[in-house]
Design a protein around this motif. Structure first.
Motif, PDB file in Angstrom:
ATOM      1  N   UNK A   1      46.645  78.043 -27.733  1.00 14.14           N
ATOM      2  CA  UNK A   1      45.989  76.752 -27.562  1.00 14.14           C
ATOM      3  C   UNK A   1      46.990  75.610 -27.611  1.00 14.14           C
ATOM      4  N   UNK A   2      47.928  75.678 -28.537  1.00 12.38           N
ATOM      5  CA  UNK A   2      48.951  74.631 -28.654  1.00 12.38           C
ATOM      6  C   UNK A   2      49.794  74.527 -27.392  1.00 12.38           C
ATOM      7  N   UNK A   3      50.164  75.657 -26.817  1.00  9.57           N
ATOM      8  CA  UNK A   3      51.059  75.653 -25.663  1.00  9.57           C
ATOM      9  C   UNK A   3      50.363  75.498 -24.322  1.00  9.57           C
ATOM     10  N   UNK A   4      49.102  75.940 -24.223  1.00  6.05           N
ATOM     11  CA  UNK A   4      48.438  76.001 -22.920  1.00  6.05           C
ATOM     12  C   UNK A   4      47.193  75.132 -22.820  1.00  6.05           C
ATOM     13  N   UNK A   5      46.923  74.292 -23.813  1.00  6.29           N
ATOM     14  CA  UNK A   5      45.684  73.508 -23.778  1.00  6.29           C
ATOM     15  C   UNK A   5      45.644  72.574 -22.568  1.00  6.29           C
ATOM     16  N   UNK A   6      44.436  72.334 -22.069  1.00  3.58           N
ATOM     17  CA  UNK A   6      44.265  71.548 -20.846  1.00  3.58           C
ATOM     18  C   UNK A   6      44.649  70.090 -21.029  1.00  3.58           C
TER      19      UNK A   6
END
Length: 428
Positions: free
Chosen positions: A184-189
């Motif tokens: 989530x930290x690296x790929x969040x929208x």
């Protein structure tokens, strides 16, 4: 011209908006990008208003943010998205398996190495061309987030409290993140396409609904609610978002108009590396090492290195002027205003001079530009550093420094300053 026109409408990403691209006459990859940004802005309001931390647990918010971010990647870049996903997964394996005392080194070398390999392909394989869909921007942001996370993880798990600065203590990560938190930290929208690079703890606080109360607690030493998080008022970001959106639209229109009249080979946004990954941790020669790493982070085009190496004497000169000259103009509002106007104008001119090689890319074009400008900014910057280096600091400098910001010159370009990372994702 026909081949060039056809290339505009090719992409490895989705072709759903091809009719819109052809109608507007804009490259399809740019249309896809803008569509994702606008859709992401709308979804951000839904994410804040409907998926509230008080209504949904962090796992749901992490999952939704991650899935939307991956969807944006695939929509914009198609199979090129696998490059970004691959390095994210590889670094998580390193975080889990590697010696925690060296995890930051292994991760940074791997992430920067993979990014450099992808950047080299742009120069030597595509011969200074830009891919129909250039995925290097998101890959650069992921690399920045990865290195930020692993260094803060090393701070929290390997260093003693007295070895850390006050900011590093607040941002240190005390345990390895779970898989969903890491993804989530690296790929969040909210930040997958263009950033910003937030700190891991700030992002987790945002997902879990603690970001406002934690900031209030840091400033006031107390917080509201039973546990500090429950009853903190949630201010609306609507006004701030609208103002920024208007500025963005104005800049975009200006850019489109100007570049059609005065085309350049390539335009790209400059992004500085986070100060806690680089500048604060360098043992010596911090300024030079930060700019060299910044150049490597952007890619391997020679123009990038001309830009960041040129920024070194400019920044040194700006710091020297602020330290040795600025205090003479603080006793009068008129003199202070004049100083601010002159240094602001100098900043804008210095930025234009500094970033031009970033757009020209090649050595020969850069040297042609420098010769046409008589290397004047290089010469003036070096002369300022030499002239002001030997001057003594004024006796009342300590009192003056308390009224002014840290050693960042008002006449120096923002892109040349190693600054703490932005946390604007919380406005969404």
């Amino acid at each position: 011209m026909g081949e060039r026109s056809d290339a505009m409408f090719k992409t490895t990403g989705s072709k759903l908006l091809l009719p819109v691209s052809e109608y507007l006459g804009f490259p399809l990859d740019q249309v896809n990008f803008i569509a994702c940004q606008l859709f992401g802005l709308a979804v951000a309001f839904w994410f804040r208003l409907y998926l509230k931390p008080s209504h949904f647990n962090p796992l749901v918010r992490h999952t939704v943010a991650t899935l939307l971010g991956v969807t944006f990647l695939v929509f914009c870049f198609g199979w090129y998205a696998t490059h970004i996903l691959a390095i994210v997964v590889a670094i998580y394996v390193i975080i889990l398996k590697a010696d925690i005392n060296h995890v930051h080194r292994y991760s940074m070398v791997t992430a920067m190495g993979y990014l450099t390999v992808c950047q080299v392909s742009r120069v030597f394989i595509f011969n200074y061309g830009v891919l129909s869909t250039d995925f290097s921007g998101p890959l650069m942001m992921v690399t920045q987030r990865i290195t930020t996370l692993v260094f803060q993880l090393h701070d929290g798990m390997c260093k003693k409290s007295e070895q850390l600065t006050s900011e590093q203590k607040l941002l240190a990560i005390r345990e390895r993140p779970s898989l969903i938190e890491y993804l989530s930290y690296n790929l969040n929208f909210l930040s997958i396409l263009v950033g910003p690079c937030s700190n891991y703890r700030d992002y987790i606080d945002f997902i879990e609904g603690r970001h406002i109360s934690r900031r209030l607690k840091q400033h006031s030493g107390s917080c509201n609610g039973h546990n500090g998080y429950d009853k903190t008022p949630d201010p609306s970001p609507l006004n701030a978002v609208c103002r920024k959106l208007l500025v963005c639209c104005g800049c975009m229109l200006t850019f489109l108009i100007v570049t059609r009249s005065l085309p350049i080979n390539e335009a790209q946004i400059l992004l500085c590396l986070d100060a806690g990954v680089c500048y604060d941790r360098a043992p010596k020669h911090r300024l030079a090492l930060t700019f060299i790493l910044s150049a490597l982070w952007h890619g391997v085009y020679p123009g990038y290195y001309f830009t960041f190496l040129t920024a070194i004497p400019i920044t040194m000169a700006a710091r020297a002027i602020r330290k040795r000259v600025r205090h003479h103009f603080l006793n009068s509002k008129g003199l202070k205003l004049g100083y601010d106007i002159v240094t602001w104008a100098a900043t804008q001119l210095a930025i234009c001079y500094t970033v031009m090689p970033f757009l020209l890319l090649s050595i020969d074009q850069t040297l042609i530009y420098y010769r046409s400008m008589y290397f004047h900014v290089h010469i003036l910057s070096i002369l300022a550093v030499i002239t002001l280096h030997g001057k003594h600091k004024p006796k009342d400098a300590s009192s003056v420094s308390t009224k002014s910001p840290p050693p960042v010159s008002s006449s120096s370009p923002d892109l040349c300053q190693p600054v703490p990372c932005n946390n604007n994702h919380k406005n969404a």
